[in-house]
Scaffold this motif. Structure first.
Motif, PDB file in Angstrom:
ATOM      1  N   GLY A 297      44.927  -7.214  79.686  1.00  0.00           N
ATOM      2  CA  GLY A 297      43.581  -7.741  79.868  1.00  0.00           C
ATOM      3  C   GLY A 297      42.519  -6.708  79.539  1.00  0.00           C
ATOM      4  O   GLY A 297      41.334  -6.912  79.854  1.00  0.00           O
ATOM      5  N   ALA A 298      42.908  -5.617  78.922  1.00  0.00           N
ATOM      6  CA  ALA A 298      41.946  -4.569  78.560  1.00  0.00           C
ATOM      7  C   ALA A 298      40.931  -5.092  77.555  1.00  0.00           C
ATOM      8  O   ALA A 298      41.228  -5.975  76.746  1.00  0.00           O
ATOM      9  N   LYS A 299      39.732  -4.530  77.609  1.00  0.00           N
ATOM     10  CA  LYS A 299      38.719  -4.824  76.596  1.00  0.00           C
ATOM     11  C   LYS A 299      38.993  -3.909  75.402  1.00  0.00           C
ATOM     12  O   LYS A 299      38.911  -2.686  75.523  1.00  0.00           O
ATOM     13  N   ILE A 300      39.332  -4.509  74.274  1.00  0.00           N
ATOM     14  CA  ILE A 300      39.674  -3.739  73.087  1.00  0.00           C
ATOM     15  C   ILE A 300      38.479  -3.702  72.148  1.00  0.00           C
ATOM     16  O   ILE A 300      37.952  -4.747  71.755  1.00  0.00           O
ATOM     17  N   LEU A 301      38.057  -2.497  71.795  1.00  0.00           N
ATOM     18  CA  LEU A 301      36.948  -2.305  70.872  1.00  0.00           C
ATOM     19  C   LEU A 301      37.498  -1.644  69.617  1.00  0.00           C
ATOM     20  O   LEU A 301      37.929  -0.487  69.653  1.00  0.00           O
ATOM     21  N   HIS A 302      37.486  -2.386  68.510  1.00  0.00           N
ATOM     22  CA  HIS A 302      38.062  -1.890  67.269  1.00  0.00           C
ATOM     23  C   HIS A 302      37.011  -1.111  66.494  1.00  0.00           C
ATOM     24  O   HIS A 302      36.043  -1.670  65.976  1.00  0.00           O
ATOM     25  N   ALA A 303      37.215   0.188  66.396  1.00  0.00           N
ATOM     26  CA  ALA A 303      36.341   1.061  65.615  1.00  0.00           C
ATOM     27  C   ALA A 303      36.953   1.269  64.239  1.00  0.00           C
ATOM     28  O   ALA A 303      38.096   1.700  64.124  1.00  0.00           O
ATOM     29  N   LYS A 304      36.210   0.970  63.201  1.00  0.00           N
ATOM     30  CA  LYS A 304      36.717   1.100  61.836  1.00  0.00           C
ATOM     31  C   LYS A 304      36.388   2.444  61.196  1.00  0.00           C
ATOM     32  O   LYS A 304      36.812   2.730  60.076  1.00  0.00           O
ATOM     33  N   CYS A 305      35.638   3.260  61.920  1.00  0.00           N
ATOM     34  CA  CYS A 305      35.316   4.605  61.448  1.00  0.00           C
ATOM     35  C   CYS A 305      34.844   5.406  62.651  1.00  0.00           C
ATOM     36  O   CYS A 305      34.596   4.849  63.728  1.00  0.00           O
ATOM     37  N   ALA A 306      34.695   6.717  62.470  1.00  0.00           N
ATOM     38  CA  ALA A 306      34.287   7.572  63.581  1.00  0.00           C
ATOM     39  C   ALA A 306      32.913   7.184  64.119  1.00  0.00           C
ATOM     40  O   ALA A 306      32.660   7.252  65.326  1.00  0.00           O
ATOM     41  N   ASP A 307      32.005   6.760  63.242  1.00  0.00           N
ATOM     42  CA  ASP A 307      30.676   6.351  63.705  1.00  0.00           C
ATOM     43  C   ASP A 307      30.761   5.160  64.661  1.00  0.00           C
ATOM     44  O   ASP A 307      29.971   5.056  65.603  1.00  0.00           O
ATOM     45  N   ASP A 308      31.706   4.258  64.412  1.00  0.00           N
ATOM     46  CA  ASP A 308      31.914   3.141  65.337  1.00  0.00           C
ATOM     47  C   ASP A 308      32.364   3.646  66.701  1.00  0.00           C
ATOM     48  O   ASP A 308      31.960   3.116  67.744  1.00  0.00           O
ATOM     49  N   VAL A 309      33.228   4.654  66.706  1.00  0.00           N
ATOM     50  CA  VAL A 309      33.670   5.238  67.967  1.00  0.00           C
ATOM     51  C   VAL A 309      32.476   5.776  68.741  1.00  0.00           C
ATOM     52  O   VAL A 309      32.310   5.501  69.942  1.00  0.00           O
ATOM     53  N   PHE A 310      31.600   6.525  68.060  1.00  0.00           N
ATOM     54  CA  PHE A 310      30.426   7.083  68.726  1.00  0.00           C
ATOM     55  C   PHE A 310      29.541   5.975  69.291  1.00  0.00           C
ATOM     56  O   PHE A 310      29.024   6.087  70.415  1.00  0.00           O
ATOM     57  N   GLU A 311      29.369   4.906  68.519  1.00  0.00           N
ATOM     58  CA  GLU A 311      28.523   3.800  68.973  1.00  0.00           C
ATOM     59  C   GLU A 311      29.103   3.149  70.218  1.00  0.00           C
ATOM     60  O   GLU A 311      28.377   2.875  71.188  1.00  0.00           O
ATOM     61  N   TYR A 312      30.414   2.897  70.210  1.00  0.00           N
ATOM     62  CA  TYR A 312      31.049   2.281  71.379  1.00  0.00           C
ATOM     63  C   TYR A 312      30.995   3.197  72.594  1.00  0.00           C
ATOM     64  O   TYR A 312      30.793   2.736  73.731  1.00  0.00           O
ATOM     65  N   VAL A 313      31.181   4.485  72.386  1.00  0.00           N
ATOM     66  CA  VAL A 313      31.102   5.438  73.498  1.00  0.00           C
ATOM     67  C   VAL A 313      29.716   5.410  74.120  1.00  0.00           C
ATOM     68  O   VAL A 313      29.582   5.357  75.355  1.00  0.00           O
ATOM     69  N   ASN A 314      28.688   5.404  73.300  1.00  0.00           N
ATOM     70  CA  ASN A 314      27.325   5.367  73.819  1.00  0.00           C
ATOM     71  C   ASN A 314      27.021   4.065  74.539  1.00  0.00           C
ATOM     72  O   ASN A 314      26.280   4.050  75.525  1.00  0.00           O
ATOM     73  N   ARG A 315      27.606   2.966  74.061  1.00  0.00           N
ATOM     74  CA  ARG A 315      27.296   1.669  74.642  1.00  0.00           C
ATOM     75  C   ARG A 315      28.105   1.354  75.893  1.00  0.00           C
ATOM     76  O   ARG A 315      27.578   0.780  76.853  1.00  0.00           O
TER      77      ARG A 315
END
Length: 317
Positions: A297-315
């Protein structure tokens, strides 16, 4: 008979999922055939319900997490599990099995293909969850040993050959620096990138990113899983048990494409998965929206590049 049935199922896959072309249809076909292969066990599974099932697997770690372990745990709950056989250091994953043998010293990635012993056996746009129950690792392995003043954030990185190519899905030292600098005041960060001596390898050669000593020097607040193992090895069965115990106390994860992502998805919370397009069939079948959330039941956030990772971390972090 098998050859004819596979041809029929390939045609069915083409009609059922016309948007999947060429080789992708073989994945769909194989999963259909794997489900049909469960029919001979109907009476033993649903009427007799006595221990008979011997589950033997030497394939990729990700396939074991995605397909083999949930199938095995279903048989355990069903009362039909007799024995489990896998690679060395896997007992912590099969803690529920009373008869587990660590037979293999190396994983063979081909073992997961053409192996129709499991109702789900490869990538697919849909999965059969009738004999699929994820192992409750979080409930079983929660502990007081790895609890800290701040909530845990696990960064599960990797740096190895992927599809016979140089590393693709990994966090560079610059990316780690940005993430750690952002999160270390809110979270107790545990950094995990196992060494080749700590896990059973397959065809993906583990390479050296040289980040462990850098983290010790630049971010001493970060706990390294390798250091935790050295400190607590006298209390642990192996490195896999340590991973499960630390992960069980965490609700935030950043993980990489493959087995790293699958394992982190077993523990609920939020898991940011870095998986670049063009590498891996999870993208084509949208599996980060299907089987990965189903692990816990985890919330999965698919990052397609490192910038996506940074965006998800900030959000989200």
């Amino acid at each position: 008979m098998q050859s004819l049935l596979l041809k029929v199922l390939y045609l069915f896959a083409a009609l059922r999922y016309p948007r999947y072309k060429g080789d992708l249809r073989y994945f769909v076909r194989d999963n259909f055939y794997a489900r049909l292969s469960q029919l001979p066990f109907f009476i033993r599974d649903y009427a007799q319900k006595k221990p008979y099932k011997v589950i033997d697997f030497q394939g990729e770690f990700e396939h074991e997490l995605r397909y083999v372990l949930p199938f095995t745990y279903w048989h355990y709950l069903n009362g039909t599990l007799k024995q489990t056989i896998s690679c060395q250091a896997t007992k912590p994953f099969y803690f529920f099995s009373e008869n587990h043998t660590e037979k293999y010293t190396k994983r063979i990635w081909q073992d997961g293909y053409g192996n129709y012993n499991f109702p789900n056996m490869t990538h697919s746009p849909s999965f059969d969850y009738s004999k699929w129950v994820p192992v409750p690792f979080k409930k079983h392995y929660q502990n007081d040993l790895f609890r800290y003043d701040k909530p845990l954030l696990v960064i599960a990185n990797k740096y190895n050959i992927e599809w016979d190519k140089p590393p693709i899905n990994f966090l560079s030292i610059d990316a780690l620096d940005r993430i750690v600098s952002t999160c270390k005041h809110t979270y107790q960060i545990v950094y995990n990138r196992p060494l080749s001596t700590q896990i059973i390898g397959d065809n993906s050669e583990i390479m050296d990113l040289n980040e462990h000593e850098w983290l010790r020097q630049q971010h001493p607040e970060v706990l390294l899983m390798n250091d935790l193992y050295q400190t607590h090895s006298d209390k642990l069965m192996n490195f896999n048990q340590l991973q499960l115990m630390v992960y069980a106390n965490a609700d935030r994860f950043i993980s990489m494409h493959g087995g790293t992502a699958a394992l982190a998805s077993y523990f609920g919370g939020i898991n940011i998965i870095l998986s670049h397009p063009g590498g891996g069939f999870e993208h084509y079948f949208d599996e980060y929206s299907t089987i990965f959330p189903a692990f816990s039941g985890a919330k999965i956030l698919h990052a397609k590049c490192a910038d996506d990772v940074f965006e998800y971390v900030n959000r989200y972090f």
